[in-house]
Design an enzyme around this catalytic site. Structure first.
Site, PDB file in Angstrom:
ATOM      1  CE  LYS A 205     117.797 -30.669 -58.027  1.00  0.00           C
ATOM      2  NZ  LYS A 205     119.186 -30.404 -57.595  1.00  0.00           N
ATOM      3  CD  GLU A 211     108.211 -29.093 -44.972  1.00  0.00           C
ATOM      4  OE1 GLU A 211     108.362 -29.812 -45.987  1.00  0.00           O
ATOM      5  OE2 GLU A 211     108.982 -29.110 -43.996  1.00  0.00           O
ATOM      6  N   GLY A 267     119.256 -26.822 -55.003  1.00  0.00           N
ATOM      7  CA  GLY A 267     118.112 -25.996 -54.608  1.00  0.00           C
ATOM      8  C   GLY A 267     118.522 -24.620 -54.133  1.00  0.00           C
ATOM      9  NE  ARG A 268     123.593 -25.906 -50.451  1.00  0.00           N
ATOM     10  CZ  ARG A 268     123.357 -27.209 -50.481  1.00  0.00           C
ATOM     11  NH1 ARG A 268     122.098 -27.639 -50.395  1.00  0.00           N
ATOM     12  NH2 ARG A 268     124.346 -28.087 -50.595  1.00  0.00           N
ATOM     13  CD  GLU A 353     120.142 -27.295 -47.578  1.00  0.00           C
ATOM     14  OE1 GLU A 353     119.960 -26.998 -48.781  1.00  0.00           O
ATOM     15  OE2 GLU A 353     119.207 -27.518 -46.782  1.00  0.00           O
ATOM     16  CG  HIS A 384     118.737   0.639 -31.688  1.00  0.00           C
ATOM     17  ND1 HIS A 384     119.074   1.745 -30.920  1.00  0.00           N
ATOM     18  CD2 HIS A 384     118.936   1.016 -32.981  1.00  0.00           C
ATOM     19  CE1 HIS A 384     119.427   2.750 -31.704  1.00  0.00           C
ATOM     20  NE2 HIS A 384     119.340   2.335 -32.967  1.00  0.00           N
ATOM     21  CE  LYS A 500     113.733 -32.855 -46.194  1.00  0.00           C
ATOM     22  NZ  LYS A 500     114.085 -32.809 -47.635  1.00  0.00           N
TER      23      LYS A 500
HETATM   24  O1  F6P Z   1     115.408 -30.353 -47.082  1.00  0.00           O
HETATM   25  C1  F6P Z   1     116.383 -29.530 -47.664  1.00  0.00           C
HETATM   26  C2  F6P Z   1     115.964 -29.193 -49.087  1.00  0.00           C
HETATM   27  O2  F6P Z   1     116.115 -30.318 -49.920  1.00  0.00           O
HETATM   28  C3  F6P Z   1     116.752 -28.028 -49.637  1.00  0.00           C
HETATM   29  O3  F6P Z   1     118.027 -28.389 -50.083  1.00  0.00           O
HETATM   30  C4  F6P Z   1     115.819 -27.569 -50.719  1.00  0.00           C
HETATM   31  O4  F6P Z   1     116.118 -26.259 -51.187  1.00  0.00           O
HETATM   32  C5  F6P Z   1     114.456 -27.648 -49.998  1.00  0.00           C
HETATM   33  O5  F6P Z   1     114.588 -28.793 -49.129  1.00  0.00           O
HETATM   34  C6  F6P Z   1     113.247 -27.766 -50.904  1.00  0.00           C
HETATM   35  O6  F6P Z   1     113.410 -28.901 -51.728  1.00  0.00           O
HETATM   36  P1  F6P Z   1     112.454 -29.027 -53.054  1.00  0.00           P
HETATM   37  O7  F6P Z   1     112.788 -27.853 -53.931  1.00  0.00           O
HETATM   38  O8  F6P Z   1     112.814 -30.342 -53.643  1.00  0.00           O
HETATM   39  O9  F6P Z   1     111.021 -28.962 -52.556  1.00  0.00           O
END
Ligand code: F6P
Length: 536
Positions: A205, A211, A267-268, A353, A384, A500
């Protein structure tokens, strides 16, 4: 000082809790022969049995009073109409618009639906081209593998969906997921793929998540090393889904290969958007649209059913009841279906979150607990592993059991036994085993279980794209309702920023090979120093 409606309803609940807290669920069944019928709900292919909870009619009535005292009816209208419920970022939370059948939805003077529909059409064009073999790689090969590069909400929903729908229309490219910085995962994945036949979907987003950027850059290097560093290579092997056009363009993704997402989708809550592209590529656009239809069906249920018959509302109120009055610190989600094994991971982001907050919508500290820790895994395996604590531990942990009546497998007897184990766990949690039950067994005190441990059972007719979509929307709305009960903003996530910021500083030191002790504490400095020594 005047008492607010919420405080008044809360006090009524507190008094009721004092009266009912020791009541045994088994006694509630004894007292009411139709308890199962009265404490269960349906919505399409989903059936919720919440009769194994420590609630009676008065509990439900008091909980519903609280929901109304928190102005839940108005908040639900606000959610669907695009009121800026995400008040700290001044945005609506309109994931429901992504699956809406409405012709138009005007928010802040603009009709959102034309663009939502246009993105759907572009998704379908890409999916049809790739699945038909019309979309070719840079060397003329068809696409056999698609890699979703993303993390958090840009990974968990699509990853879960591709496992849940594993048997659905699997004639498309094989889906893969790249999320963390663990370059072992990157190397292992790329080793097994053919760059000439691999399509990467970079989902972010913000398009600023380290990452995702680093993984996407590594994928681009890997692809261009094999197929040539030229625009046609990127055009044939990279797509991007982002709300940040400039960054996606800066990465080198051409406009025709970029699909938008919007800041009014968290995002979620985003797998219903082009974030779900990998789902449609792997399982077909029809399955993706069926997912949307299932979610929309749950939306209508949530908007129209009286609260006493409303599945998300009742699940939210039950979770609130245990968190607030029984001190529950966690909740377990135990699917008896390996296709839903990653559901707890998805729900961890959705619920924790969204509602892992300690200030109210105005930023004032809260005097009560909010989101519990969501955890879980495949329920049969859990028997188990962690079931011991659920049955004999010192903590009350409400459980959501999830199981399908019809399995896709041919092993019907085996499915009967899976379902039997699911139902048995819920029964054993509730019934317990008293010392008296075991007569003169010398180990009776060790083998006794207190029982009276609550659970819900969600029985799906079958796990289909439709029921899967309804299931996720159910938890989305449950999460929203709990945010209303706690008076928090469920749609921002400021708490992730501190980590971060620390990571940027420490990364610079590790890359430079030298620590800056003045910046950190003794522990972090010690670990940086030790790591630098070991990694040389
Ligand atoms: O760091 C949390 C977050 O912003 C989440 O809310 C989000 O889903 C994820 O990192 C990835 O964010 P993006 O889609 O902007 O890479």
């Amino acid at each position: 000082m005047t008492t607010t409606p919420r405080q008044s309803a809360w006090h009524q609940l507190q008094q009721h809790h004092e009266a009912i807290s020791d009541v045994r669920i088994m006694d509630l069944f004894e007292a009411s022969g139709d308890r199962f019928e009265r404490f269960s709900l349906s919505c399409g292919p989903l059936f919720l049995d919440y009769s194994k909870h420590r609630v009676n009619d008065e509990t439900v009535a008091r909980l519903l009073d609280l929901a109304r005292a928190c102005q839940l009816p108005r908040r639900i209208d606000d959610l669907f109409s695009g009121v800026h419920l995400n008040n700290t970022e001044d945005r609506p939370a309109l994931h429901t618009a992504l699956r809406s059948r409405a012709d138009s939805l005007v928010v802040d003077g603009a009709d959102l639906m034309p663009e939502v529909r246009e993105v759907g059409r572009r998704m379908e064009q890409i999916v049809d081209a790739v699945r038909s073999g019309q979309w070719l790689g840079a060397t003329g090969e068809p696409i056999t593998d698609v890699v979703n590069i993303g993390i958090g909400g840009s990974d968990l929903g699509p990853r879960l969906a591709c496992t849940a729908l594993r048997q659905v229309a699997a004639g498309g490219p094989r889906p893969h997921f790249l999320s963390s910085l663990d370059d072992e995962a990157l190397a292992t994945l790329l080793d097994g793929l053919d760059p000439a036949r691999t399509l990467f979907v970079v989902v972010s987003k913000s398009f600023g998540t380290r990452e995702t950027w680093l993984n996407a850059a590594a994928a681009r290097s890997w692809t261009c090393a094999a197929l040539g560093e030229k625009p046609e290579t990127i055009a044939a092997h990279f797509l991007a889904v982002s709300a940040n056009v400039a960054r996606a363009e800066a990465f080198g993704i051409p406009a025709d290969n970029r699909l938008p997402m919007w800041d009014w989708v968290g995002g979620r809550y985003s797998l219903w958007s082009a974030v779900g592209l990998v789902i449609a590529l792997a399982h077909g656009m029809a399955a993706f649209q069926e997912m949307l239809a299932g979610a929309e069906g749950m939306d209508q249920h949530f908007r129209t059913e009286p609260f006493s018959q409303n599945m998300p509302v009742m699940m939210a109120l039950l979770g609130f009841w245990y968190s607030e009055f029984f001190g529950s610190a966690s909740q377990a989600v135990l699917p008896y279906d390996t296709r839903l094994a990653a559901l707890p991971d998805y729900l961890q982001q959705l619920e924790m979150e969204s509602n892992g907050k300690s200030v109210d919508r105005q930023g004032e500290p809260l005097a009560y607990p909010t989101a519990t820790v969501t955890w879980g895994g495949p329920g049969n395996n859990g028997q188990h592993a962690f079931a011991q604590l659920l049955h004999q531990g010192t903590r009350l942990i409400p459980v959501d059991y999830i199981v399908s009546a019809r399995a896709d497998s041919v092993h019907t007897d085996q499915h009967h036994e899976l379902v039997a184990n699911c139902l048995a766990q819920a029964e054993a949690l509730m019934r317990g085993r008293s010392v008296e039950d075991m007569g003169d067994d010398p180990l009776a005190k060790h083998r006794a279980s207190p029982g009276n441990r609550p659970s819900s059972t969600l029985l799906l007719d079958a796990l289909t794209p439709y029921s899967f979509g309804a299931l996720l929307a159910l938890y989305e709305h449950k999460t929203f309702v709990q945010g209303v009960l706690w008076d928090i903003n469920s749609f921002d996530q400021w708490g992730v920023e501190a980590g971060k910021a620390c990571a940027v500083n420490i990364t610079d030191e590790l890359l430079a090979g030298v620590g800056t002790p003045a910046q950190h504490d003794g522990s972090t400095n010690g670990l940086i120093e030790r790591y630098l020594k070991l990694s040389r």
